[in-house]
Design a protein around this motif. Structure first.
Motif, short mmCIF file in Angstrom:
data_model
loop_
_atom_site.label_atom_id
_atom_site.label_comp_id
_atom_site.label_asym_id
_atom_site.label_seq_id
_atom_site.Cartn_x
_atom_site.Cartn_y
_atom_site.Cartn_z
N VAL A 32 42.22 34.48 38.61
CA VAL A 32 41.86 34.82 37.20
C VAL A 32 43.04 35.18 36.47
O VAL A 32 43.53 36.35 36.51
N LEU A 37 40.93 36.08 31.06
CA LEU A 37 39.94 37.38 31.38
C LEU A 37 39.98 38.26 30.12
O LEU A 37 38.88 38.43 29.83
N PHE A 81 33.90 32.04 34.92
CA PHE A 81 35.06 31.67 35.86
C PHE A 81 34.06 31.04 37.30
O PHE A 81 34.82 30.42 37.95
#
Length: 190
Positions: A32, A37, A81
């Motif tokens: 990530v 994020l 995600f």
């Protein structure tokens, strides 16, 4: 200046929350990027979003007190995600209180000693007697609170952080995440 502003510190307001994300960017799995994020948190409507280190620490502002906020964030991150991410939240003032309590006071430190805080997603009273079952002194729990477990790992051949993580997950479940003490200090002062 009012008391709340003084307690919040220079960069943190009373509504500042720190999100600890479990298991991202570890061992090349669940990658990530921090910039992505940050955008995911902003897309969920949070303000003043900042990421700290690549281990999944997010500081943000959230109005009010939603007891299910961690679940809403987890669902939003899974949508963004494509895989589930456990989210553990603490208010910035809670982190400052943890640091001020000096849980590792008197614990010898050095290059081969790691200090950790394991954050539980839900407080679990009654863990005060939790002890690591190893007879080795390389892994020990120095304090247990309903929402946190404070541990010391003295690195040696055959013993290390994975031993502690496996023990804690077996003892309290998978809804936890662990951070190095220096990271906690940094987040409390951000």
């Amino acid at each position: 200046m009012n008391q709340e502003k003084r307690e919040a510190g220079p960069n943190l307001s009373p509504s500042t929350i720190v999100a600890f994300l479990r298991g991202i960017n570890v061992g090349g799995r669940k990658k990530v990027p921090m910039a992505v994020l940050k955008k995911a948190f902003e897309a969920m409507g949070f303000k003043d979003v900042r990421t700290v280190l690549a281990s999944g620490n997010v500081i943000f502002e959230a109005p009010g007190k939603d007891p299910h906020l961690h679940l809403a964030i987890s669902r939003g991150l899974e949508k963004a995600f494509g895989f589930p991410i456990t989210v553990v939240l603490r208010r910035a003032k809670e982190l400052r209180a943890i640091v001020a309590s000096e849980p590792f006071k008197g614990v010898p430190s050095g290059p081969d000693v790691r200090l950790y805080v394991t954050f539980l997603a839900q407080a679990k009273p009654g863990l005060s007697g939790l002890r690591h079952s190893s007879s080795a002194k390389d892994v020990r729990i120095v304090r247990v609170a309903p929402g946190e477990i404070f541990s010391v790992v003295s690195l040696s051949q055959g013993v290390g952080t994975p031993d502690l993580m496996a023990f804690l997950e077996k003892a309290v479940g998978h809804e936890v995440t662990t951070r190095n003490w220096q990271t906690v200090i940094r987040l409390a002062g951000s």
